[in-house]
Write a protein that holds these residues in place. Sequence first.
Motif, PDB file in Angstrom:
ATOM      1  N   ILE A   1      -6.513  -0.458   1.118  1.00  0.00           N
ATOM      2  CA  ILE A   1      -5.346   0.326   1.572  1.00  0.00           C
ATOM      3  C   ILE A   1      -5.235   1.707   1.105  1.00  0.00           C
ATOM      4  O   ILE A   1      -4.884   2.734   1.754  1.00  0.00           O
TER       5      ILE A   1
ATOM      6  N   ALA B   1      -5.372   4.740   3.508  1.00  0.00           N
ATOM      7  CA  ALA B   1      -4.138   5.621   3.573  1.00  0.00           C
ATOM      8  C   ALA B   1      -4.423   7.119   3.196  1.00  0.00           C
ATOM      9  O   ALA B   1      -3.820   7.918   4.017  1.00  0.00           O
TER      10      ALA B   1
ATOM     11  N   ALA C   1       0.546  -0.737   0.151  1.00  0.00           N
ATOM     12  CA  ALA C   1       0.823   0.447   0.989  1.00  0.00           C
ATOM     13  C   ALA C   1       2.075   1.300   0.372  1.00  0.00           C
ATOM     14  O   ALA C   1       1.889   2.533   0.390  1.00  0.00           O
TER      15      ALA C   1
ATOM     16  N   HIS D   1       0.539   3.641  -2.130  1.00  0.00           N
ATOM     17  CA  HIS D   1      -0.516   4.506  -1.688  1.00  0.00           C
ATOM     18  C   HIS D   1      -0.131   5.348  -0.486  1.00  0.00           C
ATOM     19  O   HIS D   1      -0.563   6.149   0.156  1.00  0.00           O
TER      20      HIS D   1
ATOM     21  N   ALA E   1       1.560   4.613   2.517  1.00  0.00           N
ATOM     22  CA  ALA E   1       1.285   4.246   3.967  1.00  0.00           C
ATOM     23  C   ALA E   1       2.683   3.399   4.076  1.00  0.00           C
ATOM     24  O   ALA E   1       3.241   2.748   3.238  1.00  0.00           O
TER      25      ALA E   1
ATOM     26  N   THR F   1       4.679   0.424   5.838  1.00  0.00           N
ATOM     27  CA  THR F   1       4.239  -1.242   6.150  1.00  0.00           C
ATOM     28  C   THR F   1       5.396  -1.727   6.561  1.00  0.00           C
ATOM     29  O   THR F   1       6.724  -1.490   6.279  1.00  0.00           O
TER      30      THR F   1
END
Length: 366
Positions: free
Chosen positions: A135, A139, A163, A166, A168, A170
């Motif tokens: 991930i 990302a 997530a 980093h 991202a 989710t």
Amino acid sequence: MTSLVYRIAFADMQGMGVDLARKLLDVVGSEERFFAMSERELRDLTRGRSKIYRDDYRRDCLQRAEREAAFVTGHGISATYFTDETYPHRLAEAPDAPAMIYTLGNCNLESAHVISVVGTRHATQYGIRFCDTLIADLAQRLPDLVVVSGLAYGIDIAAHRAALKHGARTVAVLPRGLNRIYPATHRDDAIAIVKHGGMLLTDYTSQDEVHKANFLARNRIVAALSDCTIIVESAGAGGALVTASLAMSYNRDVMAVPGRCGDEYSTGCNKLIATNKAALITGADDLLAAMRWEPAAAPPRQLELFPELNREQQAVVDVIRDRGEIHINALADALQLPIYKLMSVLVELDCQNIIATLPGCRYTLV
């Protein structure tokens, strides 16, 4: 009554999914008319004998729906009906998609890059590390990445946390209504998901009881919301394999992380790969190639592989780099260090994300 109440009541009826909802509405015309007609009129019109036509059953559904509408509007929850333009297009493609979903938070479910990451509740360090590395890389290379999972123990929560870590977004798909987070120990994670641009999603109302079947039913949404489902770790049977089967039935790509022969929680993944039901994935490059996703330009790699290490830490890193994956006993022999002293060095390196702890007291470089 408002249209929201009629829609909630209609969607909440037993067995009601998008396919059945469309068929009924084609016949009766509208949700409001469905509840206004008599039981006999409905049976004659549809030539059916389902209990959803009973007057008392429909009356109870409307009463429940009125309470649910008050809960939804009072808690800032979005109720998205299958005929709404905002209903996720990927989910709408599934024949067993729910007629109504309830969401908390703002996340673009129409993003070009949506993946589901699922696996065993008994995740090993190997699986958790894989989630984090995969991930993190995705990302960095896919700025619009959305990671979907089920907020459960093990791989699910590892995927959500990776997530969040980093950057991202989710989405957590829950097996119960949004009045209570399950499991309760992941409540802080659920709050963080919403706070950082993610979403909590369910097709259950706040009045629905939690049944064992909810957990498997939830998996159809996890699979349908994404373009690709990744099974990180799984025993020979379990919910992750159900999700893989559902994803395949929706013509979604399925990928599985290989594990060592004999490792209990790699059995399911290895079988998926061996039977050609899932593609093998070892990292972000495999996924990007399989999905034909064009990544953003990656930043240059740092020349310095490790932070400044002391003499003992550097010695451990040198041995692992030379020999590869190694058992703690072999490592102690190579370094001529007692186990108790070596353990403290290994813990420090693990915390710095320089080495990874594997099952069976084995270690490798990250």
